[in-house]
Design a protein around this motif. Structure first.
Motif, PDB file in Angstrom:
ATOM      1  N   LYS A 219     -84.410  86.195 -55.873  1.00  0.00           N
ATOM      2  CA  LYS A 219     -85.804  86.429 -56.219  1.00  0.00           C
ATOM      3  C   LYS A 219     -86.755  85.381 -55.644  1.00  0.00           C
ATOM      4  O   LYS A 219     -87.964  85.520 -55.727  1.00  0.00           O
ATOM      5  CB  LYS A 219     -85.958  86.478 -57.739  1.00  0.00           C
ATOM      6  CG  LYS A 219     -85.196  87.624 -58.396  1.00  0.00           C
ATOM      7  CD  LYS A 219     -85.397  87.622 -59.905  1.00  0.00           C
ATOM      8  CE  LYS A 219     -84.651  88.764 -60.559  1.00  0.00           C
ATOM      9  NZ  LYS A 219     -84.824  88.768 -62.048  1.00  0.00           N
ATOM     10  N   GLY A 220     -86.211  84.309 -55.098  1.00  0.00           N
ATOM     11  CA  GLY A 220     -87.062  83.264 -54.532  1.00  0.00           C
ATOM     12  C   GLY A 220     -86.258  82.378 -53.607  1.00  0.00           C
ATOM     13  O   GLY A 220     -85.068  82.613 -53.344  1.00  0.00           O
ATOM     14  N   GLN A 224     -85.140  84.523 -49.984  1.00  0.00           N
ATOM     15  CA  GLN A 224     -85.715  85.496 -50.917  1.00  0.00           C
ATOM     16  C   GLN A 224     -85.562  86.920 -50.378  1.00  0.00           C
ATOM     17  O   GLN A 224     -85.825  87.199 -49.215  1.00  0.00           O
ATOM     18  CB  GLN A 224     -87.196  85.192 -51.134  1.00  0.00           C
ATOM     19  CG  GLN A 224     -87.901  86.200 -52.041  1.00  0.00           C
ATOM     20  CD  GLN A 224     -89.371  85.866 -52.186  1.00  0.00           C
ATOM     21  OE1 GLN A 224     -89.766  84.722 -52.105  1.00  0.00           O
ATOM     22  NE2 GLN A 224     -90.185  86.867 -52.400  1.00  0.00           N
TER      23      GLN A 224
END
Length: 460
Positions: A219-220, A224
């Motif tokens: 998610k990051g 990502q």
């Protein structure tokens, strides 16, 4: 100076301006003075070069260009004021004739605020949600408070839903451990849905010292959006224990002596929140009905600028802070770029129409903004921006945005006038008394064409 106005459409005009050459004299003098300070001519002290020498050495054309650039804003402003135009944005200026010693002629095309007719709005009727607080609502509120006072204690068993774990994480992409893909001592509550997709299934059933590997989209970080092989090691398992719902809990978590008093206060607070939401809903629905009543011609350039501003603020402020780009945002939202563009245009049009209509109502109803009202509004804006009131006020003044804030308050008051005149009923058919609506109105910002979608911080 002579000027004439030609209406190109309801939101755009062309000014034709004729300036006698003698009216350029102050700007010509200023041009010679400015050039004098910038050039050096042998045989003359700096700043003392005669005009004829400047003409010979550097050309009369350079002086005229400097003078015209200096004078145009003044003559344009005079023409706008003479015609009593309410202009929007910067004009497109074209010099049609410049004869040395004779005349300066130019045209200026510019968007203007359209003339609006505000019809009788007292017949507006809207329906809003009733203010009803159920026992389930109260129980949920108390349960959320109870969660805040939960305690944890280590256990020697496999992890279950609701347990609080301490874990180490390692993420690999294409078999390589990511530089930013290692984390130690991370606290995670099983079943919370945080961190990574798939982690709940991986850790359930693991005891302290156990590990598991699962695949998840990051998610990051540097990778990502990529699929990663994630290894999770559980180093500690703690169970969460909630306090009993009794009078002791009420005394621990609040200023009340009994659980019944705590629940009664929760019911009161929930009713206040729903009342606030009801007032906000009433304003939004009344505004939508008002927009339907008024025909608003749309200035094309203003609309294009507003669309561009909204896109820029979303991409470079909001999404940037979340570590997303526009493509990823659209993927998450499940929208195509065409759908996003259409929505942005619709929102921009609504914002511009709202500002035009409410500004017209401000004039029609002769609404003024007091210093106290402006200060209260500034305090609210400062709070929502995360700045102190002093910092926010300083940024507003330095950015020349005081008129913008005054406009926001005035438009809030104009909307309050319309809401007061409208008939508002709840879903039970009861007429709603919006006594506190004036206070709420200013917090529901009218979507001004100049409003920044990015954040509430003013530009210093």
């Amino acid at each position: 100076m002579k000027s004439a106005v030609e209406t190109l459409n309801p939101t755009r005009v062309r000014l034709t301006v004729e300036v006698p050459f003698e009216e350029l004299k102050p700007s010509l003098d200023a041009a010679y003075k400015k050039i004098n300070q910038q050039v050096t001519v042998k045989g003359f002290r700096q700043g003392k070069v005669p005009a004829r020498v400047i003409d010979q050495r550097f050309g009369r054309g350079a002086v005229l260009e400097e003078a015209v650039n200096d004078a145009l804003p003044k003559f344009y402003t005079e023409a706008v004021n003479e015609a009593e135009l309410n202009v929007l944005g910067q004009p497109e200026v074209d010099i049609t004739e410049l004869k040395d010693g004779e005349t300066l002629n130019f045209t200026a095309e510019v968007d203007i605020r359209p003339v609006l007719e505000i019809p009788d709005y007292s017949g507006i009727e809207v329906e809003v949600d009733a203010v009803e607080v159920s026992d389930e609502d109260v129980d949920k509120s108390v349960e959320q408070l109870r969660e805040r006072f939960a305690t944890t204690s280590p256990v020697e068993r496999a992890a279950e839903d609701g347990d609080v774990l301490t874990v180490n994480l390692e993420a690999k992409v294409d078999g390589e451990v990511l530089e930013d893909g290692v984390a130690q001592g991370v606290t995670y509550t099983v079943g919370s849905g945080e961190l990574l997709d798939g982690i709940d299934d991986a850790v359930k059933g693991l005891e302290a010292g156990g590990s598991a590997t699962f695949t998840s989209e990051l998610k990051g970080g540097s990778a990502q959006g990529k699929e990663a092989e994630v290894t999770v090691e559980v180093t500690e398992v703690k169970s969460r224990e909630l306090p009993e719902l009794d009078d002791d809990f009420a005394q621990l978590a609040s200023e009340f002596d009994t659980l019944e008093e705590l629940k009664a206060d929760s019911r009161k607070r929930l009713a206040q929140m729903k009342k606030y939401d009801q007032a906000t809903q009433a304003q939004e629905k009344v505004l939508d009905e008002l927009l339907k009543l008024v025909e608003v011609p749309m200035p094309e350039k203003l609309l294009a600028d507003e669309i561009q501003t909204r896109k820029h603020n979303l991409e470079h402020h909001q999404l940037g802070q979340m570590g997303l780009d526009l493509a990823k945002y659209l993927e998450i939202q499940g929208k195509t770029e065409e759908e996003f563009d259409a929505e942005t245009k619709e929102q921009a049009e609504k914002g511009i129409k709202t500002q035009f209509i409410l500004d017209e109502l401000v004039n029609k109803e002769k609404l003024n903004v007091s210093q106290e009202e402006l200060t209260e509004h500034l305090m609210r804006r400062a709070q929502s921006s995360g700045m102190s009131p002093d910092q926010f006020a300083q940024a507003v003044v330095e950015g020349g945005q005081v008129p913008m804030l005054v406009g926001e308050v005035a438009r809030g008051k104009a909307l309050a006038v319309v809401v007061e005149a409208a008939t508002v009923k709840d879903t039970n058919g009861e007429v709603v008394d919006l006594d506190d609506e004036d206070e709420t109105a200013e917090t529901v910002e009218a979507e001004g064409a100049e409003a920044e979608a990015a954040d509430d911080k003013p530009e210093a």
